[in-house]
Design a protein around this motif. Structure first.
Motif, PDB file in Angstrom:
ATOM      1  N   HIS A  51      -5.583  48.763 -83.013  1.00 52.83           N
ATOM      2  CA  HIS A  51      -5.406  47.871 -81.863  1.00 52.83           C
ATOM      3  C   HIS A  51      -6.498  46.798 -81.794  1.00 52.83           C
ATOM      4  CE1 HIS A  51      -2.860  51.264 -80.734  1.00 52.83           C
ATOM      5  NE2 HIS A  51      -2.182  50.387 -80.039  1.00 52.83           N
ATOM      6  N   ARG A  52      -7.128  46.529 -82.914  1.00 48.77           N
ATOM      7  CA  ARG A  52      -8.264  45.596 -82.911  1.00 48.77           C
ATOM      8  C   ARG A  52      -7.895  44.182 -82.480  1.00 48.77           C
ATOM      9  NH1 ARG A  52      -6.975  46.740 -88.079  1.00 48.77           N
ATOM     10  NH2 ARG A  52      -6.411  45.016 -89.454  1.00 48.77           N
ATOM     11  N   LYS A  53      -6.632  43.824 -82.646  1.00 51.37           N
ATOM     12  CA  LYS A  53      -6.216  42.477 -82.230  1.00 51.37           C
ATOM     13  C   LYS A  53      -5.636  42.467 -80.817  1.00 51.37           C
ATOM     14  CE  LYS A  53      -5.620  40.815 -86.884  1.00 51.37           C
ATOM     15  NZ  LYS A  53      -4.797  40.105 -87.837  1.00 51.37           N
ATOM     16  N   SER A  54      -5.604  43.626 -80.218  1.00 53.12           N
ATOM     17  CA  SER A  54      -5.095  43.743 -78.848  1.00 53.12           C
ATOM     18  C   SER A  54      -6.213  43.460 -77.854  1.00 53.12           C
ATOM     19  CB  SER A  54      -4.572  45.154 -78.585  1.00 53.12           C
ATOM     20  OG  SER A  54      -3.538  45.492 -79.465  1.00 53.12           O
ATOM     21  N   SER A  55      -5.806  43.110 -76.663  1.00 53.66           N
ATOM     22  CA  SER A  55      -6.787  42.955 -75.583  1.00 53.66           C
ATOM     23  C   SER A  55      -7.151  44.343 -75.057  1.00 53.66           C
ATOM     24  CB  SER A  55      -6.175  42.129 -74.450  1.00 53.66           C
ATOM     25  OG  SER A  55      -5.106  42.847 -73.852  1.00 53.66           O
ATOM     26  N   ALA A  56      -8.203  44.405 -74.291  1.00 54.42           N
ATOM     27  CA  ALA A  56      -8.611  45.668 -73.670  1.00 54.42           C
ATOM     28  C   ALA A  56      -7.489  46.186 -72.767  1.00 54.42           C
ATOM     29  CB  ALA A  56      -9.900  45.484 -72.884  1.00 54.42           C
ATOM     30  N   SER A  57      -6.821  45.280 -72.075  1.00 55.08           N
ATOM     31  CA  SER A  57      -5.707  45.682 -71.201  1.00 55.08           C
ATOM     32  C   SER A  57      -4.572  46.298 -71.997  1.00 55.08           C
ATOM     33  CB  SER A  57      -5.184  44.476 -70.422  1.00 55.08           C
ATOM     34  OG  SER A  57      -6.180  43.969 -69.576  1.00 55.08           O
ATOM     35  N   LYS A  58      -4.272  45.703 -73.137  1.00 56.16           N
ATOM     36  CA  LYS A  58      -3.203  46.234 -73.991  1.00 56.16           C
ATOM     37  C   LYS A  58      -3.597  47.607 -74.537  1.00 56.16           C
ATOM     38  CE  LYS A  58       0.596  46.138 -76.350  1.00 56.16           C
ATOM     39  NZ  LYS A  58       1.836  46.487 -75.691  1.00 56.16           N
ATOM     40  N   ALA A  59      -4.867  47.775 -74.886  1.00 58.87           N
ATOM     41  CA  ALA A  59      -5.340  49.082 -75.360  1.00 58.87           C
ATOM     42  C   ALA A  59      -5.162  50.135 -74.259  1.00 58.87           C
ATOM     43  CB  ALA A  59      -6.797  48.988 -75.783  1.00 58.87           C
ATOM     44  N   LEU A  60      -5.440  49.747 -73.026  1.00 59.67           N
ATOM     45  CA  LEU A  60      -5.238  50.666 -71.892  1.00 59.67           C
ATOM     46  C   LEU A  60      -3.775  51.084 -71.784  1.00 59.67           C
ATOM     47  CD1 LEU A  60      -7.446  49.133 -69.069  1.00 59.67           C
ATOM     48  CD2 LEU A  60      -7.599  51.448 -69.964  1.00 59.67           C
ATOM     49  N   GLU A  61      -2.881  50.132 -71.982  1.00 60.98           N
ATOM     50  CA  GLU A  61      -1.447  50.418 -71.900  1.00 60.98           C
ATOM     51  C   GLU A  61      -0.969  51.276 -73.065  1.00 60.98           C
ATOM     52  OE1 GLU A  61       0.613  46.674 -71.768  1.00 60.98           O
ATOM     53  OE2 GLU A  61      -0.530  45.981 -70.033  1.00 60.98           O
ATOM     54  N   SER A  62      -1.704  51.245 -74.175  1.00 63.47           N
ATOM     55  CA  SER A  62      -1.280  51.914 -75.406  1.00 63.47           C
ATOM     56  C   SER A  62      -1.951  53.260 -75.638  1.00 63.47           C
ATOM     57  CB  SER A  62      -1.572  50.999 -76.601  1.00 63.47           C
ATOM     58  OG  SER A  62      -0.943  49.754 -76.437  1.00 63.47           O
TER      59      SER A  62
END
Length: 101
Positions: A51-62
């Motif tokens: 998830h390195r290209k994801s935002s912190a918010s996206k990481a939370l969702e994932s």
């Protein structure tokens, strides 16, 4: 096994602009998703790299992806163990057959 502090620090390292509240939220969501299971820092590192290209918010969702990956690895391990047991059983049966002849 990763402690809450280690999880928080890893999240902060991969998402340096995340807020303390986001970091704590990640820990809480992860612990909830794990439902008492443990997670290693290696498994978390894998998640963060994926998830390195994801935002912190996206990481939370994932966060469920961590559990999904743990389940996949556990299934693979079970299959390998079953294969190993079958191979041992076949080898044992072959030895008995050869001795009988």
């Amino acid at each position: 096994h990763a402690s809450d502090e280690q999880i928080t620090l890893m999240f902060a390292r991969f998402y340096p602009f995340s807020t303390p509240a986001m970091r704590q939220s990640f820990v809480c969501k992860l612990r909830s998703a794990l439902a008492g299971r443990v997670v290693t820092t290696a498994a978390l590192q894998h998640f963060f790299i994926m998830h390195r290209k994801s935002s912190a918010s996206k990481a939370l969702e994932s966060v469920q992806d961590v559990v999904t990956e743990l389940d996949l690895r556990a299934d693979e391990q079970r299959m390998l163990e079953e294969e190993r047991m079958l191979e041992e059983e076949l080898a044992s049966t072959k030895e008995v057959t050869e001795v009988s002849e």
